[in-house]
Motif scaffolding. Sequence first.
Motif, PDB file in Angstrom:
ATOM      1  N   GLN A 168      15.433  35.931  15.144  1.00 20.75           N
ATOM      2  CA  GLN A 168      16.713  35.589  14.531  1.00 20.75           C
ATOM      3  C   GLN A 168      17.850  35.687  15.557  1.00 20.75           C
ATOM      4  O   GLN A 168      18.754  34.832  15.583  1.00 20.75           O
ATOM      5  CB  GLN A 168      16.985  36.526  13.350  1.00 20.75           C
ATOM      6  CG  GLN A 168      18.205  36.153  12.513  1.00 20.75           C
ATOM      7  CD  GLN A 168      18.418  37.144  11.370  1.00 20.75           C
ATOM      8  OE1 GLN A 168      18.171  38.334  11.516  1.00 20.75           O
ATOM      9  NE2 GLN A 168      18.873  36.630  10.237  1.00 20.75           N
ATOM     10  N   ILE A 169      17.802  36.695  16.417  1.00 23.06           N
ATOM     11  CA  ILE A 169      18.826  36.843  17.456  1.00 23.06           C
ATOM     12  C   ILE A 169      18.796  35.648  18.407  1.00 23.06           C
ATOM     13  O   ILE A 169      19.848  35.127  18.811  1.00 23.06           O
ATOM     14  CB  ILE A 169      18.635  38.162  18.235  1.00 23.06           C
ATOM     15  CG1 ILE A 169      18.942  39.359  17.333  1.00 23.06           C
ATOM     16  CG2 ILE A 169      19.540  38.203  19.471  1.00 23.06           C
ATOM     17  CD1 ILE A 169      18.624  40.698  17.971  1.00 23.06           C
ATOM     18  N   ILE A 170      17.604  35.205  18.795  1.00 21.37           N
ATOM     19  CA  ILE A 170      17.507  34.024  19.657  1.00 21.37           C
ATOM     20  C   ILE A 170      18.221  32.838  19.012  1.00 21.37           C
ATOM     21  O   ILE A 170      19.019  32.138  19.656  1.00 21.37           O
ATOM     22  CB  ILE A 170      16.025  33.681  19.924  1.00 21.37           C
ATOM     23  CG1 ILE A 170      15.378  34.761  20.802  1.00 21.37           C
ATOM     24  CG2 ILE A 170      15.902  32.306  20.591  1.00 21.37           C
ATOM     25  CD1 ILE A 170      13.881  34.580  20.986  1.00 21.37           C
ATOM     26  N   TYR A 171      17.942  32.599  17.735  1.00 24.57           N
ATOM     27  CA  TYR A 171      18.585  31.492  17.020  1.00 24.57           C
ATOM     28  C   TYR A 171      20.105  31.678  17.004  1.00 24.57           C
ATOM     29  O   TYR A 171      20.860  30.720  17.248  1.00 24.57           O
ATOM     30  CB  TYR A 171      18.041  31.421  15.591  1.00 24.57           C
ATOM     31  CG  TYR A 171      18.771  30.431  14.721  1.00 24.57           C
ATOM     32  CD1 TYR A 171      18.450  29.081  14.763  1.00 24.57           C
ATOM     33  CD2 TYR A 171      19.798  30.842  13.862  1.00 24.57           C
ATOM     34  CE1 TYR A 171      19.129  28.159  13.977  1.00 24.57           C
ATOM     35  CE2 TYR A 171      20.480  29.935  13.075  1.00 24.57           C
ATOM     36  CZ  TYR A 171      20.146  28.593  13.134  1.00 24.57           C
ATOM     37  OH  TYR A 171      20.829  27.689  12.380  1.00 24.57           O
ATOM     38  N   GLU A 172      20.569  32.890  16.734  1.00 26.59           N
ATOM     39  CA  GLU A 172      22.015  33.144  16.646  1.00 26.59           C
ATOM     40  C   GLU A 172      22.697  32.948  17.995  1.00 26.59           C
ATOM     41  O   GLU A 172      23.814  32.396  18.061  1.00 26.59           O
ATOM     42  CB  GLU A 172      22.246  34.567  16.117  1.00 26.59           C
ATOM     43  CG  GLU A 172      21.866  34.730  14.658  1.00 26.59           C
ATOM     44  CD  GLU A 172      21.750  36.187  14.213  1.00 26.59           C
ATOM     45  OE1 GLU A 172      21.583  36.409  13.004  1.00 26.59           O
ATOM     46  OE2 GLU A 172      21.821  37.094  15.076  1.00 26.59           O
ATOM     47  N   HIS A 173      22.057  33.378  19.068  1.00 27.78           N
ATOM     48  CA  HIS A 173      22.640  33.183  20.395  1.00 27.78           C
ATOM     49  C   HIS A 173      22.791  31.703  20.723  1.00 27.78           C
ATOM     50  O   HIS A 173      23.828  31.267  21.254  1.00 27.78           O
ATOM     51  CB  HIS A 173      21.781  33.866  21.458  1.00 27.78           C
ATOM     52  CG  HIS A 173      21.979  35.340  21.548  1.00 27.78           C
ATOM     53  ND1 HIS A 173      21.390  36.122  22.533  1.00 27.78           N
ATOM     54  CD2 HIS A 173      22.702  36.195  20.789  1.00 27.78           C
ATOM     55  CE1 HIS A 173      21.741  37.377  22.373  1.00 27.78           C
ATOM     56  NE2 HIS A 173      22.530  37.457  21.315  1.00 27.78           N
ATOM     57  N   HIS A 174      21.756  30.922  20.430  1.00 29.61           N
ATOM     58  CA  HIS A 174      21.839  29.482  20.719  1.00 29.61           C
ATOM     59  C   HIS A 174      22.900  28.805  19.842  1.00 29.61           C
ATOM     60  O   HIS A 174      23.622  27.908  20.320  1.00 29.61           O
ATOM     61  CB  HIS A 174      20.471  28.823  20.537  1.00 29.61           C
ATOM     62  CG  HIS A 174      19.540  29.060  21.687  1.00 29.61           C
ATOM     63  ND1 HIS A 174      19.672  28.399  22.895  1.00 29.61           N
ATOM     64  CD2 HIS A 174      18.478  29.891  21.830  1.00 29.61           C
ATOM     65  CE1 HIS A 174      18.726  28.805  23.725  1.00 29.61           C
ATOM     66  NE2 HIS A 174      17.983  29.715  23.100  1.00 29.61           N
ATOM     67  N   ALA A 175      22.990  29.224  18.600  1.00 32.36           N
ATOM     68  CA  ALA A 175      24.034  28.678  17.722  1.00 32.36           C
ATOM     69  C   ALA A 175      25.418  29.019  18.263  1.00 32.36           C
ATOM     70  O   ALA A 175      26.349  28.191  18.229  1.00 32.36           O
ATOM     71  CB  ALA A 175      23.861  29.206  16.302  1.00 32.36           C
ATOM     72  N   LEU A 176      25.554  30.225  18.772  1.00 31.24           N
ATOM     73  CA  LEU A 176      26.828  30.658  19.347  1.00 31.24           C
ATOM     74  C   LEU A 176      27.182  29.827  20.580  1.00 31.24           C
ATOM     75  O   LEU A 176      28.340  29.397  20.745  1.00 31.24           O
ATOM     76  CB  LEU A 176      26.737  32.140  19.711  1.00 31.24           C
ATOM     77  CG  LEU A 176      28.037  32.885  19.998  1.00 31.24           C
ATOM     78  CD1 LEU A 176      28.950  32.849  18.781  1.00 31.24           C
ATOM     79  CD2 LEU A 176      27.734  34.322  20.379  1.00 31.24           C
ATOM     80  N   LEU A 177      26.203  29.570  21.427  1.00 29.65           N
ATOM     81  CA  LEU A 177      26.453  28.759  22.610  1.00 29.65           C
ATOM     82  C   LEU A 177      26.844  27.335  22.239  1.00 29.65           C
ATOM     83  O   LEU A 177      27.737  26.739  22.862  1.00 29.65           O
ATOM     84  CB  LEU A 177      25.211  28.754  23.507  1.00 29.65           C
ATOM     85  CG  LEU A 177      24.931  30.060  24.269  1.00 29.65           C
ATOM     86  CD1 LEU A 177      23.560  30.013  24.932  1.00 29.65           C
ATOM     87  CD2 LEU A 177      26.011  30.313  25.313  1.00 29.65           C
ATOM     88  N   ARG A 178      26.203  26.776  21.222  1.00 27.61           N
ATOM     89  CA  ARG A 178      26.573  25.418  20.789  1.00 27.61           C
ATOM     90  C   ARG A 178      28.006  25.373  20.282  1.00 27.61           C
ATOM     91  O   ARG A 178      28.768  24.440  20.592  1.00 27.61           O
ATOM     92  CB  ARG A 178      25.609  24.926  19.704  1.00 27.61           C
ATOM     93  CG  ARG A 178      24.222  24.569  20.226  1.00 27.61           C
ATOM     94  CD  ARG A 178      23.418  23.797  19.187  1.00 27.61           C
ATOM     95  NE  ARG A 178      23.169  24.590  17.989  1.00 27.61           N
ATOM     96  CZ  ARG A 178      22.123  25.396  17.831  1.00 27.61           C
ATOM     97  NH1 ARG A 178      21.224  25.528  18.808  1.00 27.61           N
ATOM     98  NH2 ARG A 178      21.949  26.062  16.709  1.00 27.61           N
ATOM     99  N   ALA A 179      28.388  26.371  19.490  1.00 29.94           N
ATOM    100  CA  ALA A 179      29.758  26.414  18.969  1.00 29.94           C
ATOM    101  C   ALA A 179      30.763  26.561  20.108  1.00 29.94           C
ATOM    102  O   ALA A 179      31.837  25.949  20.086  1.00 29.94           O
ATOM    103  CB  ALA A 179      29.903  27.560  17.970  1.00 29.94           C
TER     104      ALA A 179
END
Length: 222
Positions: free
Chosen positions: A181-192
């Motif tokens: 879940q953290i991996i997904y959240e980090h990538h979402a954060l980078l996209r934003a």
Amino acid sequence: MSESLRSSDAVGLPQYTRVRDQLRRDIVDGLFKGDERLVLAGLCERYGVSMPPIREALNQLQVEGLVIIEPNRGARVREITPYFIKDIFDIRILLEPALLVRSMPALSESDFADLYGIQQDFENAIAAGDRAGILAGNDEFHHRIYQINPNHEAIRLLRQHDAVIGTMRIRFGYKDDRLQQIIYEHHALLRACRDRDADLAAAIATSHIRNSVVDLIGQSIS
């Protein structure tokens, strides 16, 4: 003196730093109970050092929130409860999204390259089951962003609790699905951040922190 404290002598850290780190681990591990008095003479004997490093270590742990020092009564251990953990993360919810939004407009392509490299190292540590590497990678990912346009006082407040959270993570780990879940959240954060969407980035950061506190409380009381 504890074995881990003896082995840390080789790295050349000040005595109070070594004592502080070991005492923090011992508190989180439950070797000292909540509300237990910390007798200076006993701590000197346990950790094999004189009084001044013990006093400085206790002062620093008081700043972190793990120790309470009362006039004329000495030091006692702060009980680590779900409320204590939640209070720490509530502070982070107030600070981290603001630090992210503050730095986001100044993120360059070089910064993004660094962040994706840090993230890859973090994911490699997860794949290898390297808990220390996981903690270091997660910490580096977030603080790399905050240092783009830093608020040094806010970062100082975060750092006061980083060691407590890290020690608890070393002790209790993560639930099975949390790291993915953290991996997904980090990538979402980078996209934003790439899209310069401050509202979305702040919302993702807030959700990321809330998910972390739920996970840590669940691990520490299970």
